[in-house]
Structure formats: C-alpha cells, structure tokens
Motif scaffolding. Sequence first.
Motif, mmCIF file in Angstrom:
data_model
loop_
_atom_site.group_PDB
_atom_site.id
_atom_site.type_symbol
_atom_site.label_atom_id
_atom_site.label_comp_id
_atom_site.label_asym_id
_atom_site.label_seq_id
_atom_site.Cartn_x
_atom_site.Cartn_y
_atom_site.Cartn_z
ATOM 1 N N LYS A 158 0.815 -1.172 -0.026
ATOM 2 C CA LYS A 158 -0.029 0.013 -0.205
ATOM 3 C C LYS A 158 0.886 1.166 0.105
ATOM 4 O O LYS A 158 0.388 2.563 0.238
ATOM 5 N N GLN A 159 2.353 1.088 -0.278
ATOM 6 C CA GLN A 159 2.890 2.377 -0.244
ATOM 7 C C GLN A 159 3.799 2.486 -1.566
ATOM 8 O O GLN A 159 3.550 3.529 -2.367
ATOM 9 N N HIS A 160 4.633 1.518 -2.038
ATOM 10 C CA HIS A 160 5.389 1.526 -3.067
ATOM 11 C C HIS A 160 5.394 0.124 -4.066
ATOM 12 O O HIS A 160 5.636 -0.539 -3.683
ATOM 13 N N PRO A 161 4.880 0.448 -5.339
ATOM 14 C CA PRO A 161 4.834 -0.718 -6.302
ATOM 15 C C PRO A 161 6.221 -1.186 -6.603
ATOM 16 O O PRO A 161 7.191 -0.405 -6.409
ATOM 17 N N PRO A 162 6.483 -2.302 -7.314
ATOM 18 C CA PRO A 162 7.862 -2.702 -7.451
ATOM 19 C C PRO A 162 8.196 -1.910 -8.844
ATOM 20 O O PRO A 162 7.157 -1.394 -9.715
ATOM 21 N N LEU A 163 9.554 -1.768 -8.939
ATOM 22 C CA LEU A 163 9.782 -0.988 -10.374
ATOM 23 C C LEU A 163 9.549 -2.018 -11.465
ATOM 24 O O LEU A 163 9.099 -1.224 -12.718
ATOM 25 N N VAL A 164 9.613 -3.239 -11.454
ATOM 26 C CA VAL A 164 9.121 -4.195 -12.239
ATOM 27 C C VAL A 164 8.549 -5.460 -11.764
ATOM 28 O O VAL A 164 8.798 -5.745 -10.600
ATOM 29 N N ASN A 165 7.822 -6.064 -12.698
ATOM 30 C CA ASN A 165 7.289 -7.569 -12.042
ATOM 31 C C ASN A 165 8.417 -8.542 -12.523
ATOM 32 O O ASN A 165 8.461 -8.915 -13.469
ATOM 33 N N ALA A 166 8.842 -8.850 -11.300
ATOM 34 C CA ALA A 166 9.915 -10.096 -11.694
ATOM 35 C C ALA A 166 9.608 -11.436 -11.135
ATOM 36 O O ALA A 166 10.248 -12.260 -10.806
ATOM 37 N N MET A 167 8.149 -11.807 -10.987
ATOM 38 C CA MET A 167 7.875 -13.036 -10.417
ATOM 39 C C MET A 167 8.115 -14.146 -11.558
ATOM 40 O O MET A 167 7.980 -13.945 -12.703
ATOM 41 N N LYS A 168 8.060 -15.326 -10.791
ATOM 42 C CA LYS A 168 8.463 -16.630 -11.429
ATOM 43 C C LYS A 168 6.997 -17.317 -11.490
ATOM 44 O O LYS A 168 6.076 -16.934 -10.643
ATOM 45 N N ALA A 169 6.799 -18.193 -12.355
ATOM 46 C CA ALA A 169 5.222 -19.057 -12.403
ATOM 47 C C ALA A 169 5.229 -19.824 -10.932
ATOM 48 O O ALA A 169 6.062 -19.990 -10.202
ATOM 49 N N PRO A 170 4.018 -19.921 -10.749
ATOM 50 C CA PRO A 170 3.561 -20.664 -9.616
ATOM 51 C C PRO A 170 4.301 -21.840 -9.324
ATOM 52 O O PRO A 170 4.230 -22.649 -10.457
ATOM 53 N N GLY A 171 4.782 -21.993 -8.232
ATOM 54 C CA GLY A 171 5.261 -23.551 -8.040
ATOM 55 C C GLY A 171 6.875 -23.436 -8.259
ATOM 56 O O GLY A 171 7.777 -24.252 -7.699
ATOM 57 N N GLU A 172 7.386 -22.227 -9.045
ATOM 58 C CA GLU A 172 8.833 -22.042 -8.955
ATOM 59 C C GLU A 172 9.070 -21.182 -7.488
ATOM 60 O O GLU A 172 8.330 -20.354 -7.159
ATOM 61 N N TRP A 173 10.551 -21.078 -7.300
ATOM 62 C CA TRP A 173 10.942 -20.421 -6.010
ATOM 63 C C TRP A 173 11.514 -18.952 -6.606
ATOM 64 O O TRP A 173 12.120 -18.833 -7.410
ATOM 65 N N ASN A 174 10.858 -18.086 -5.833
ATOM 66 C CA ASN A 174 11.267 -16.571 -5.836
ATOM 67 C C ASN A 174 12.150 -16.362 -4.879
ATOM 68 O O ASN A 174 12.080 -16.813 -3.616
ATOM 69 N N THR A 175 13.119 -15.375 -4.816
ATOM 70 C CA THR A 175 14.176 -14.835 -3.990
ATOM 71 C C THR A 175 13.948 -13.562 -3.714
ATOM 72 O O THR A 175 13.900 -12.631 -4.731
ATOM 73 N N TYR A 176 13.788 -13.195 -2.540
ATOM 74 C CA TYR A 176 14.079 -11.649 -2.119
ATOM 75 C C TYR A 176 15.324 -11.597 -1.179
ATOM 76 O O TYR A 176 15.464 -12.278 -0.143
ATOM 77 N N ASP A 177 15.943 -10.356 -1.621
ATOM 78 C CA ASP A 177 17.028 -10.113 -0.717
ATOM 79 C C ASP A 177 16.585 -8.638 -0.354
ATOM 80 O O ASP A 177 16.642 -7.907 -1.253
ATOM 81 N N ILE A 178 16.626 -8.630 0.936
ATOM 82 C CA ILE A 178 15.894 -7.162 1.606
ATOM 83 C C ILE A 178 17.058 -6.522 2.432
ATOM 84 O O ILE A 178 17.624 -7.168 3.119
ATOM 85 N N TYR A 179 17.456 -5.197 2.028
ATOM 86 C CA TYR A 179 18.243 -4.431 2.957
ATOM 87 C C TYR A 179 17.518 -3.234 3.507
ATOM 88 O O TYR A 179 16.893 -2.474 2.969
ATOM 89 N N PHE A 180 17.332 -3.350 4.762
ATOM 90 C CA PHE A 180 16.344 -2.718 5.621
ATOM 91 C C PHE A 180 17.151 -1.676 6.540
ATOM 92 O O PHE A 180 18.037 -2.142 7.391
ATOM 93 N N THR A 181 16.739 -0.337 6.773
ATOM 94 C CA THR A 181 17.216 0.553 7.691
ATOM 95 C C THR A 181 16.117 0.829 8.517
ATOM 96 O O THR A 181 14.988 1.273 8.238
ATOM 97 N N ALA A 182 16.318 0.534 9.822
ATOM 98 C CA ALA A 182 15.081 0.717 10.976
ATOM 99 C C ALA A 182 14.931 2.301 11.092
ATOM 100 O O ALA A 182 15.782 3.022 10.657
ATOM 101 N N PRO A 183 13.734 2.547 11.325
ATOM 102 C CA PRO A 183 13.443 3.981 11.737
ATOM 103 C C PRO A 183 14.122 4.256 13.147
ATOM 104 O O PRO A 183 14.306 3.419 13.874
ATOM 105 N N ARG A 184 14.412 5.550 13.136
ATOM 106 C CA ARG A 184 15.108 6.191 14.561
ATOM 107 C C ARG A 184 14.019 7.108 15.180
ATOM 108 O O ARG A 184 13.466 7.943 14.394
#
Length: 252
Positions: A158-184
């Motif tokens: 509900k905030q930011h759409p992805p830049l592109v749709n990089a999905m694989k087909a159902p049943g195939e494995w998707n990978t997320y690598d997430i780099y997060f900076t916490a709020p202060r």
Amino acid sequence: MKTILKSFSVLVLALGASPLLAQQTEFKLPPQATEFYEPVVRKVTPGKENSMAPSDAIILFDGTSLSNFVSSRTGQNPEWTVQNGAMTVAPGKGDIQTKMGFGDMQLHIEWTAPIVIKGEGQGRGNSGIFLMSHYEVQVLDSYESKTYVNGQAASIYKQHPPLVNAMKAPGEWNTYDIYFTAPRFNADGMLVSPARVTVVHNGILVQNNVEIKGPTEYIGIPNYKAHPNELPIKLQDHGDLVSFRNIWVRKL
C-alpha cells in the motif's frame, strides 16, 4: 599625494595578481595522505552460492525445523508444516514470527506460490514479510494476475509498487534479498528518520532505497509510532499455502 596614489596602485596590482599566483602554485599531497589502514575490515566468508548464508549470518530456517519461530497469536510453537526443506503456511493457524528481534538488517528469503491456482488478485498466493513486525514486503502470486500495483509481489504494501514485475510462475521459487534500515526515534518518541528499504527480487532491483511512510495499513494512512530498536520478523498467514525456505539474516 603622488606617493599615496603610487602606493595604492602597487597594492591593487598585488591583490589582482594573487588569484593568478594561487592558480600557479599547486599543493601536491602524496598518495599516502589519503590512504588509511585501520580499522581493519572484518572478514566474512561468503556462501558457496550467492543465495547461501555467509559466515556471519543468523540462520532462521534451514529446512528442518521451526525452532527459531513462535506463533504470533499464542507465543507457542508454530503450527505451520515443514516438509521437503520448506515451511508452509497452515491456513487459519495465524502468523509466525522470529524469536529474535532485528533492526537494520540484510534478509534473504525464498518463497513459492501454490501450484494449484485459486482466486485472483489479493486472493491468490497471498502472504507477507513484516520487517520489525510492522513494515510489509508483499508476497503474492503476481505472475499473471491483476491487482492494485502497490499490493502486488515485491511491493511495500500500500506504499510503493515494485519497479518491475520479476515474478516466476507458480510452483517456482522466488528470492527476495532485502536491505532494511530501521526508523529512528528520539527520547520523546518523535520520528528522527524513517525506515528505508531496498528489495532485489530474483536478482532484479525492484525497490531502490525507498522511504517507508510508516507501519503497513490495509485501510488508512500510515503513521509512525515509537517502538523498540529491534523487533521480530513476521511471516503472514493470509489463508494461502505459500511456502518459504532458506531464510537467513545479517544484522547491520
């Protein structure tokens, strides 16, 4: 009077020549002046493949047990199933969350939508990864399914759409690598700096250091409220048989 004018002329000429002299005089530093050797950079051994955990990672799920998770609802052992190296949502049993808390982090997680396709939009392969239990990176079967773009897979929900749709087909494995900076937050609970996140989906950059506007809300506008510096990572039970595997995290 002539003496005064002559002195003034000499002064003007001297001042006028100063920039030229400054340009002609080069102050050269030796290369060593901009080199430093301490503190020595800590050594970390990479995994054999980029998806494998490096030596300083905390393994949250290795495919064998849910010992690092509890039920978000009861605080007891989760009721999700573990089979063939993956954990799968047990619909109706509720979200699960890590026993440990995390703030700034690098998170690696792999997931797959159900092979049996049911529903459309938000009713199809829906789950979510809640960073610090508050900020959702959407999990959804968006391979060939229409929904609102800030709710599709790899959106900051509900905030930011992805830049592109990089999905694989159902049943195939998707990978997320997430780099997060916490709020202060300051001592009075006021927001000092918002959370930020970068998401790489199947090797493709889909969220580029975006600012998170506040905790994820299904209805309404997100607003920050002060919370601890470290909180659990939560995986959502949205009623679909989404599976996860190879989950590891590095505290930053």
